[in-house]
Design a protein around this motif. Structure first.
Motif, short mmCIF file in Angstrom:
data_model
loop_
_atom_site.label_atom_id
_atom_site.label_comp_id
_atom_site.label_asym_id
_atom_site.label_seq_id
_atom_site.Cartn_x
_atom_site.Cartn_y
_atom_site.Cartn_z
N THR A 15 40.44 78.69 17.15
CA THR A 15 39.98 77.47 17.02
C THR A 15 40.71 76.78 15.82
OG1 THR A 15 37.68 77.79 17.56
CG2 THR A 15 38.04 75.79 16.51
N ALA A 44 41.66 73.36 13.80
CA ALA A 44 41.60 71.97 13.42
C ALA A 44 42.84 71.28 12.98
CB ALA A 44 40.88 71.98 12.05
N THR A 57 40.75 71.50 17.82
CA THR A 57 39.60 70.75 17.25
C THR A 57 40.05 69.54 16.46
OG1 THR A 57 38.04 72.75 16.86
CG2 THR A 57 37.50 70.56 15.57
N LYS A 105 34.34 76.11 10.08
CA LYS A 105 34.38 75.38 11.46
C LYS A 105 35.55 75.60 12.16
CE LYS A 105 31.00 72.07 9.68
NZ LYS A 105 30.90 70.69 9.57
N ALA A 106 36.77 76.09 11.62
CA ALA A 106 37.93 76.54 12.55
C ALA A 106 38.45 77.86 11.83
CB ALA A 106 38.87 75.36 12.09
#
Length: 247
Positions: free
Chosen positions: A117, A119, A153, A169-170
Motif C-alpha cells: 500500500t 500513499a 492510496t 495507513k500505508a
C-alpha cells in the motif's frame, strides 16, 4: 490575462501543501520555495504578487474560479496537462523517491514495495507512475516502472502521504526528494530508499492563449536563473541547487 496596466499586482496560484515548497502560517502568511519564486517572478515582471489558492485540481484544469495570472505550484509539464495549460518556463528539477518508516528494515530498494500500500498525492505524476500511466513528453519517453502491483492510496497532499505512512495507513509513500528530506529534518521518522524513480522538470504554468505574456514569463524566469536567484532560493529551501540545471 488582463493587461498589467489594469492591475496593481500579478495573481499567483499556489498550493500551500508543505514546506519546503509552500505553506501558510497561523497569520495567513505564505512561506516556501514556490512562494519566493512567485514573488521574485512578479517583481521581475514589474508588479507585486498576490497569492490565490484555487486548489491543485482546478489549477491543472486551467480553471479560473479564483482568477490567476501564473501558477508556481511545482507542476511538471505533461502532454495531458498541456491540453489545459501553457508551461512557458522551467524553474527547477525534481526527483521522485520512495519513503518508508525509519524503523522498517525489510525495504531497501524501491522495487521492494511492490504489492504494498503506497500513499501518494492524488492527480500527480507520482500517482501516474504507480499506475504505470506516466508520460513526461510528447515523444513518450520510456519510464522504468520498478514497482509492481502497487495498492495506490491517493491523498490530498504530499504531507498527507507522509502522515499516512507514519500512521501506518500505508507501507510506503511516493513523493519528492526535497519534501521527504525536509520532513525528515523536522523529525518525522521516515527513511528515503536509495535510487530515484525518475527525474522531472517543474514549470511555471499560465492559461493558454497568451503568447506575449508567456514570453515575458519565460524571459523573467531565465533572468532569475542567470543572475543566480533560482540557485540561491533552491539552496535556501532545499540545501542544494535544483534551479540552475535545466534540460
Amino acid at each position: 490575462m488582463q493587461a498589467a496596466t489594469a492591475r496593481n499586482a500579478f495573481k499567483a496560484a499556489v498550493v500551500p501543501d508543505q514546506l519546503p515548497l509552500a505553506t501558510v502560517d497561523a497569520d495567513g502568511k505564505m512561506h516556501g520555495f514556490d512562494i519566493d519564486v512567485a514573488e521574485a517572478l512578479a517583481k521581475r515582471l514589474g508588479l507585486p504578487v498576490q497569492f490565490v489558492t484555487p486548489g491543485w485540481s482546478n489549477i491543472l484544469a486551467g480553471e479560473s474560479a479564483k482568477p490567476w495570472d501564473f501558477a508556481v505550484a511545482s507542476i511538471t509539464p505533461t502532454p495531458r496537462r498541456e491540453k489545459h495549460l501553457s508551461f512557458p518556463a522551467l524553474y527547477r528539477m525534481d526527483a521522485a523517491v520512495v519513503v518508508v518508516r525509519s524503523g522498517e528494515t525489510k525495504f531497501e530498494r524501491p522495487q521492494d514495495v511492490s504489492g504494498k500500500t503506497i500513499a501518494v498525492k492524488a492527480k500527480t505524476t507520482f500517482e501516474r507512475y504507480l499506475r504505470k500511466d506516466l508520460n513526461l513528453d510528447e515523444g513518450g519517453a520510456d519510464i522504468a516502472y520498478v514497482i509492481e502491483n502497487a495498492k495506490v492510496t491517493p491523498v490530498a497532499s504530499n504531507g498527507d502521504a507522509l502522515k499516512a505512512l507514519v500512521n501506518k495507513k500505508a507501507d510506503a509513500a511516493l513523493t519528492t526528494l526535497p519534501s521527504a528530506e525536509a520532513a525528515k529534518k523536522d523529525g518525522m521518522p521516515i527513511r528515503v530508499l536509495g535510487g530515484f524513480l525518475y527525474f522531472e522538470p517543474v514549470a511555471v504554468a499560465t492559461h493558454k492563449g497568451d503568447a506575449e505574456f508567456d514570453q515575458k514569463v519565460a524571459d523573467a524566469v531565465e533572468s532569475l536563473r542567470q543572475d543566480g536567484t533560482l540557485s540561491a532560493l533552491s539552496t535556501k529551501w532545499f540545501g542544494i541547487d535544483l534551479g540552475s540545471v535545466i534540460p
